[in-house]
Design a protein around this motif. Structure first.
Motif, PDB file in Angstrom:
ATOM      1  N   ILE A 155       0.870  -1.173   0.000  1.00 15.90           N
ATOM      2  CA  ILE A 155       0.000   0.000   0.000  1.00 15.90           C
ATOM      3  C   ILE A 155       0.907   1.223   0.000  1.00 15.90           C
ATOM      4  CG2 ILE A 155      -0.239   0.097   2.525  1.00 15.90           C
ATOM      5  CD1 ILE A 155      -3.209   0.939   1.982  1.00 15.90           C
ATOM      6  N   THR A 156       0.540   2.226  -0.804  1.00 19.07           N
ATOM      7  CA  THR A 156       1.322   3.464  -0.861  1.00 19.07           C
ATOM      8  C   THR A 156       0.424   4.635  -0.475  1.00 19.07           C
ATOM      9  OG1 THR A 156       0.870   3.805  -3.210  1.00 19.07           O
ATOM     10  CG2 THR A 156       2.862   2.573  -2.650  1.00 19.07           C
ATOM     11  N   PHE A 157       0.997   5.570   0.293  1.00 17.68           N
ATOM     12  CA  PHE A 157       0.219   6.712   0.791  1.00 17.68           C
ATOM     13  C   PHE A 157       1.122   7.935   0.957  1.00 17.68           C
ATOM     14  CE2 PHE A 157       1.319   3.589   3.947  1.00 17.68           C
ATOM     15  CZ  PHE A 157       1.980   4.287   4.955  1.00 17.68           C
ATOM     16  N   PRO A 158       1.498   8.566  -0.162  1.00 14.80           N
ATOM     17  CA  PRO A 158       2.354   9.746  -0.081  1.00 14.80           C
ATOM     18  C   PRO A 158       1.648  10.925   0.603  1.00 14.80           C
ATOM     19  CG  PRO A 158       1.559   9.446  -2.309  1.00 14.80           C
ATOM     20  CD  PRO A 158       1.131   8.239  -1.535  1.00 14.80           C
ATOM     21  N   GLU A 159       2.461  11.817   1.133  1.00  8.59           N
ATOM     22  CA  GLU A 159       1.948  13.045   1.747  1.00  8.59           C
ATOM     23  C   GLU A 159       1.796  14.069   0.631  1.00  8.59           C
ATOM     24  OE1 GLU A 159       2.806  15.752   5.695  1.00  8.59           O
ATOM     25  OE2 GLU A 159       4.450  14.618   4.826  1.00  8.59           O
TER      26      GLU A 159
ATOM     27  N   ARG B 238      -2.456   3.465  -3.861  1.00  9.37           N
ATOM     28  CA  ARG B 238      -2.388   2.131  -4.452  1.00  9.37           C
ATOM     29  C   ARG B 238      -2.442   1.070  -3.370  1.00  9.37           C
ATOM     30  NH1 ARG B 238       1.979  -1.504  -5.923  1.00  9.37           N
ATOM     31  NH2 ARG B 238       1.399  -2.658  -7.790  1.00  9.37           N
ATOM     32  N   THR B 239      -3.234   0.049  -3.628  1.00  8.36           N
ATOM     33  CA  THR B 239      -3.257  -1.143  -2.796  1.00  8.36           C
ATOM     34  C   THR B 239      -3.077  -2.329  -3.737  1.00  8.36           C
ATOM     35  OG1 THR B 239      -4.810  -0.087  -1.280  1.00  8.36           O
ATOM     36  CG2 THR B 239      -4.584  -2.461  -1.098  1.00  8.36           C
ATOM     37  N   TYR B 240      -2.074  -3.136  -3.464  1.00  8.79           N
ATOM     38  CA  TYR B 240      -1.802  -4.307  -4.298  1.00  8.79           C
ATOM     39  C   TYR B 240      -1.757  -5.547  -3.419  1.00  8.79           C
ATOM     40  CZ  TYR B 240       0.903  -7.930  -6.564  1.00  8.79           C
ATOM     41  OH  TYR B 240       1.323  -9.139  -7.050  1.00  8.79           O
ATOM     42  N   VAL B 241      -2.425  -6.594  -3.865  1.00  9.33           N
ATOM     43  CA  VAL B 241      -2.377  -7.889  -3.187  1.00  9.33           C
ATOM     44  C   VAL B 241      -2.183  -8.953  -4.255  1.00  9.33           C
ATOM     45  CG1 VAL B 241      -3.656  -9.536  -1.763  1.00  9.33           C
ATOM     46  CG2 VAL B 241      -3.856  -7.093  -1.305  1.00  9.33           C
ATOM     47  N   SER B 242      -1.173  -9.790  -4.075  1.00 14.46           N
ATOM     48  CA  SER B 242      -0.912 -10.851  -5.042  1.00 14.46           C
ATOM     49  C   SER B 242      -2.059 -11.856  -5.031  1.00 14.46           C
ATOM     50  CB  SER B 242       0.400 -11.569  -4.735  1.00 14.46           C
ATOM     51  OG  SER B 242       0.276 -12.334  -3.560  1.00 14.46           O
ATOM     52  N   GLU B 243      -2.175 -12.543  -6.136  1.00 13.79           N
ATOM     53  CA  GLU B 243      -3.239 -13.534  -6.287  1.00 13.79           C
ATOM     54  C   GLU B 243      -3.208 -14.576  -5.166  1.00 13.79           C
ATOM     55  OE1 GLU B 243      -4.356 -16.587  -9.753  1.00 13.79           O
ATOM     56  OE2 GLU B 243      -3.925 -14.547 -10.440  1.00 13.79           O
TER      57      GLU B 243
END
Length: 89
Positions: free
Chosen positions: A25-29, A39-44
């Motif tokens: 998960i990315t959460f820039p200021e 962005r939220t990414y989870v592998s299969e």
């Protein structure tokens, strides 16, 4: 809760034993004190495990600990935060 995770100032992720990203998960200021979950990414291999929800909760906790406010452009995070309004209040 963060034992398997790599926690950085603007992202949290988990790798497998071969170094491949399993979730992130990315959460820039975006502005001082305003963070945006982009962005939220989870592998299969982790689909259906609750991993994405866990990442959003961890990110919100980290943002709140920094005294920041949370917004989301990531469709999953935006929907999750809308359904769980208590997380952003």
């Amino acid at each position: 809760m963060t034992d398997d995770y790599i926690v950085l100032p603007h992202s949290i992720y988990k790798k497998d034993e071969n170094g491949r990203i399993l979730s992130e998960i990315t959460f820039p200021e975006k502005e001082p004190g305003r963070y945006e979950i982009e962005r939220t990414y989870v592998s299969e291999s982790l689909f259906g495990s609750g991993e994405a929800e866990k990442l959003v909760k961890m990110a919100v906790r980290q943002i709140r600990a920094a005294g920041g406010s949370v917004s989301a452009s990531c469709p999953f995070a935006r929907k999750y935060l809308k359904e769980h309004r208590g997380l952003t209040e």
